[in-house]
Write a protein that holds these residues in place. Sequence first.
Motif, short mmCIF file in Angstrom:
data_model
loop_
_atom_site.label_atom_id
_atom_site.label_comp_id
_atom_site.label_asym_id
_atom_site.label_seq_id
_atom_site.Cartn_x
_atom_site.Cartn_y
_atom_site.Cartn_z
N SER A 25 0.77 -0.96 0.12
CA SER A 25 -0.07 0.05 0.12
C SER A 25 1.09 1.24 -0.16
O SER A 25 0.47 2.28 -0.65
CB SER A 25 -0.95 -0.03 1.31
N LYS A 26 1.88 1.38 0.92
CA LYS A 26 2.93 2.54 0.56
C LYS A 26 3.56 2.65 -0.52
O LYS A 26 3.93 3.58 -0.99
CB LYS A 26 3.88 2.16 1.83
N GLU A 27 3.92 1.49 -1.25
CA GLU A 27 4.46 1.47 -2.51
C GLU A 27 3.66 2.16 -3.46
O GLU A 27 3.86 2.78 -4.40
CB GLU A 27 4.91 -0.02 -2.96
N VAL A 28 2.23 1.85 -3.52
CA VAL A 28 1.33 2.39 -4.53
C VAL A 28 1.33 3.77 -4.30
O VAL A 28 1.26 4.57 -5.13
CB VAL A 28 -0.24 1.69 -4.24
N GLU A 29 1.08 4.32 -2.84
CA GLU A 29 1.22 5.49 -2.68
C GLU A 29 2.48 6.42 -3.35
O GLU A 29 2.13 7.46 -3.67
CB GLU A 29 1.07 5.96 -1.28
N PHE A 30 3.51 5.61 -2.94
CA PHE A 30 4.52 6.44 -3.45
C PHE A 30 4.59 6.47 -4.88
O PHE A 30 5.16 7.55 -5.59
CB PHE A 30 5.88 5.64 -3.11
N GLU A 31 4.26 5.48 -5.79
CA GLU A 31 4.14 5.56 -7.15
C GLU A 31 3.34 6.68 -7.64
O GLU A 31 3.53 7.17 -8.66
CB GLU A 31 3.98 4.15 -7.61
N GLN A 32 1.98 6.47 -7.03
CA GLN A 32 0.94 7.73 -7.42
C GLN A 32 1.69 9.15 -7.04
O GLN A 32 1.51 9.76 -7.90
CB GLN A 32 -0.21 7.46 -6.63
N GLN A 33 2.29 9.37 -5.93
CA GLN A 33 2.96 10.85 -5.58
C GLN A 33 4.00 11.07 -6.87
O GLN A 33 4.20 12.05 -7.36
CB GLN A 33 3.73 10.79 -4.29
N ARG A 34 4.85 9.99 -7.08
CA ARG A 34 5.92 10.04 -8.07
C ARG A 34 5.42 10.42 -9.67
O ARG A 34 5.68 11.28 -10.22
CB ARG A 34 6.74 8.77 -8.36
N TYR A 35 4.21 9.70 -9.77
CA TYR A 35 3.72 10.02 -11.12
C TYR A 35 2.93 11.41 -11.24
O TYR A 35 3.05 12.07 -11.99
CB TYR A 35 2.36 8.82 -11.16
N GLU A 36 2.43 11.81 -10.02
CA GLU A 36 1.77 13.25 -9.78
C GLU A 36 2.96 14.46 -10.15
O GLU A 36 2.66 15.13 -10.83
CB GLU A 36 1.12 13.34 -8.60
N LYS A 37 4.06 14.07 -9.42
CA LYS A 37 5.02 15.08 -9.28
C LYS A 37 5.82 14.76 -10.96
O LYS A 37 5.93 16.18 -11.51
CB LYS A 37 6.36 14.55 -8.50
N THR A 39 3.97 14.30 -13.73
CA THR A 39 3.09 14.87 -14.53
C THR A 39 3.13 16.26 -14.18
O THR A 39 3.08 17.12 -15.19
CB THR A 39 1.78 14.44 -14.30
N LYS A 40 3.26 16.90 -13.18
CA LYS A 40 3.29 18.24 -12.95
C LYS A 40 4.38 18.76 -13.38
O LYS A 40 4.47 19.88 -14.14
CB LYS A 40 3.49 18.70 -11.28
N LYS A 41 5.63 18.11 -13.47
CA LYS A 41 6.99 18.61 -13.92
C LYS A 41 6.85 18.77 -15.47
O LYS A 41 7.08 19.73 -16.30
CB LYS A 41 8.21 17.86 -13.77
N LEU A 42 6.24 17.79 -16.40
CA LEU A 42 6.08 17.69 -17.56
C LEU A 42 4.93 18.78 -18.06
O LEU A 42 5.15 19.42 -19.08
CB LEU A 42 5.58 16.51 -18.11
N LYS A 43 3.89 18.92 -17.34
CA LYS A 43 3.07 20.16 -17.71
C LYS A 43 3.52 21.59 -17.43
O LYS A 43 3.56 22.32 -18.44
CB LYS A 43 1.84 19.88 -16.77
N ASP A 44 4.57 21.67 -16.39
CA ASP A 44 5.19 22.97 -16.26
C ASP A 44 6.18 23.06 -17.36
O ASP A 44 6.37 24.39 -17.86
CB ASP A 44 5.91 23.08 -14.86
N SER A 45 6.93 21.92 -17.66
CA SER A 45 7.99 22.06 -18.95
C SER A 45 7.23 22.50 -20.18
O SER A 45 7.66 23.15 -21.12
CB SER A 45 8.68 20.89 -19.10
N LEU A 46 6.03 21.75 -20.35
CA LEU A 46 5.11 22.17 -21.60
C LEU A 46 4.88 23.51 -21.86
O LEU A 46 4.75 24.14 -22.88
CB LEU A 46 4.04 21.08 -21.72
#
Length: 167
Positions: A25-37, A39-46
């Motif tokens: 469950s912690k691994e899933v949360e970690f992966e979701q947070q990493r995905y969100e970060k 995605t946010k970086k990619l949107k900012d870069s775009l």
Amino acid sequence: MKKSLLLYAVILLALFNVYTYMFLSKEVEFEQQRYEKTTKKLKDSLNSMTTKLTDANYFSLEKNENAQNYFDAAGAAKTIQYEKLIPYVKDQLLDLNSNPKGNPYVGQDQIGANKFIINKVKVLNHRWIIADYSDGEIWGEVLLKYFVNDDQTISFEVIQSLLYQKQ
């Protein structure tokens, strides 16, 4: 003895299952947070690249409505579509590269054995063009003024030309 061994096995199995559940469950949360970060970086870069592209195209006929209106004015005798004009102007200027002494609109006389030819062209607005030229060793840029004649031909005039030093 069998009962205590069975009890220890059940407790150990329960602990192992709780540990595995918590880890996953912690691994899933970690992966979701990493995905969100990410995605946010990619949107900012775009967004950043879109802003830079918009700034870079600020001086271009494709984005300048005032320059576009020059060819599509209400009082104009004829209307020219700027989408077709830009490639036509570029082609007319690049066709002059076939001249044996080089393109006459680079603003420079032939220096060495090679002739100056225009490599890249950007139509800035309804009147100006900036172009990059070279003879293979020496590079320069030229600012041109262009006119669309009544017979749909294009005439050019050199405003300013510069050569970069050899490196």
